[in-house]
Design an enzyme around this catalytic site. Sequence first.
Site, short mmCIF file in Angstrom:
data_model
loop_
_atom_site.label_atom_id
_atom_site.label_comp_id
_atom_site.label_asym_id
_atom_site.label_seq_id
_atom_site.Cartn_x
_atom_site.Cartn_y
_atom_site.Cartn_z
N HIS A 122 -10.16 10.87 77.24
CA HIS A 122 -9.25 12.21 77.46
C HIS A 122 -10.22 13.07 78.38
CE1 HIS A 122 -10.67 13.35 73.45
NE2 HIS A 122 -11.06 14.63 74.34
N ASP A 152 -9.48 5.60 73.46
CA ASP A 152 -9.97 7.02 74.16
C ASP A 152 -11.21 6.70 74.33
OD1 ASP A 152 -9.55 9.53 74.46
OD2 ASP A 152 -10.03 10.32 72.82
N GLY A 225 -14.97 20.73 74.06
CA GLY A 225 -16.33 20.35 74.98
C GLY A 225 -17.26 19.63 74.07
N ASN A 226 -17.15 19.34 72.83
CA ASN A 226 -17.80 18.43 72.32
C ASN A 226 -17.42 16.83 72.42
OD1 ASN A 226 -18.83 20.58 69.81
ND2 ASN A 226 -20.28 18.97 70.21
N SER A 227 -16.29 16.75 72.84
CA SER A 227 -15.61 15.39 72.90
C SER A 227 -16.47 14.49 73.91
CB SER A 227 -14.21 15.63 73.85
OG SER A 227 -13.06 16.30 72.81
N LEU A 282 -3.80 -9.81 66.46
CA LEU A 282 -4.08 -10.74 65.18
C LEU A 282 -2.58 -11.30 65.19
CD1 LEU A 282 -5.32 -11.40 62.68
CD2 LEU A 282 -4.55 -9.26 61.70
N GLY A 283 -1.61 -10.78 65.36
CA GLY A 283 -0.14 -11.31 65.23
C GLY A 283 0.41 -11.41 63.73
#
Length: 483
Positions: A122, A152, A225-227, A282-283
């Site tokens: 993001h 992400d 901003g730490n993302s 995995l199903g």
Amino acid sequence: MNRIAILAIATVMFAAACGAQEPVDEALTGAPQSEALGETLADADFREVPASQGQMMLSFAPIVREAAPAVVNVYSTRVTQRRMDPFFERFFGPQGPQSDVQQSLGSGVIVDPSGIIVTNNHVVEQATELRVVLNDRREFEAEILLADDRTDLAVLRVVTDEPLPTLPYAQPGAAQIGDLVLAIGNPFGVGQTVTSGIVSALARTEVGVTDFAFFIQTDAAINPGNSGGALVNMDGQLIGVNSAIYSRSGGSNGIGFAIPIEMVRRVVDAAMTDGELIQPWLGARLQTVTGTIADSLGLDRPQGALIADLYPGSAAAAAGLEQGDIVLAIDGVDVNDEAGANFRYATRAIGEEAEFSVMRDGRRIDVGIPVRIAPADPDPDRQVIGGRNPLAGAELANLSPAFNDELGIDPFARGVIVLAVQRGSAADYFGLRPGDRVLMLQDRRIDRVEDVTDVISGENDSKSSWPIAIERRGQRVERTLRL
């Protein structure tokens, strides 16, 4: 307190402070020295008061000094196009699209000296320009090697003539609740910042930020901003990439989340090898074992995730898992819900094998399950229906786990789906909508697109009555449509 007792206490304190090796007179302490010392250590739980100026000046500075150069600022620029308001176009005539420039800020971590940087998806999503600024203020233009919205995570590359500082990976599963950690990033654009805290929880799965939710929770202050920044342990190793916060105000409330290093490594490895992240499937449909379910199964407590459904031919089914089995752990890590199981399975590369610990009929068994991709059978066979019938103008396709994943719908859904409807067509007139599943047509069950075309080709153009059944948002609707 009498003078003898005061003298005894003072003598013991003096001996301890001076590091005296000679035993203290038992007559003064009233107890043998070894017994008194043992009780003191037990009562204190081996805690020690700082005994020197050096101990009182303990600091995280050595860790930060090694880790901080590998954490970067990521500046993202997005240019979007918009049209002028129609109200103004009435007066000024048609105008060309207007450009809006949006800028955002995040953080990233250098994980390879050649210039490979991991950050959040993001942070770089829809970016038209990316700029990376190092801790020493050097700036680089960056390109995206891989961006995956489901995890992400995104991997960037900068071109450099000299090796860049990196953060080493921590061992998978090394983080423990209560461990001291540091969060390094660029909150609010104020510049690189370090905050400290502990690992508050592991395996948080109800965060809702990514499809593979399995977060490390920390109380180290994390702000906008730490993302994409680093979550570092006391060995100076990367244990996670900071991704989200729980906040009503937009600031840190002491509840931050980081993507664990297992998934970070998986995404980085994919970017540096194939350039594509292929997620395994995995199903198996799993549900959390609640207290009620545990009682019905005769368990002494709720644990694991119950297999509620299996997709035929999936990896789980082929390995011998059965409905009613309880998945307790994957690769030695406990799981309690579907999100946790999917995360553990997804950290494995295609072709590897994951070790499942399963409870069946009160017995614990281990099952090796190969890591496979979602099957793409049947082929989508996308077709726009023509002719004189209620489906004319509808684009149909066959569902499969792989195609369902692409559409973002239930991977277990089968049959034929409406992808699009042409304006003014018969399908539009009769109210068909994208996402509808065609179940029956002319009293014939529809499993494939070819079933629809077979029914249509078998009817003459004068046919006016068309019984049809569709599924919309989980509800079955049956009608007889008349042309």
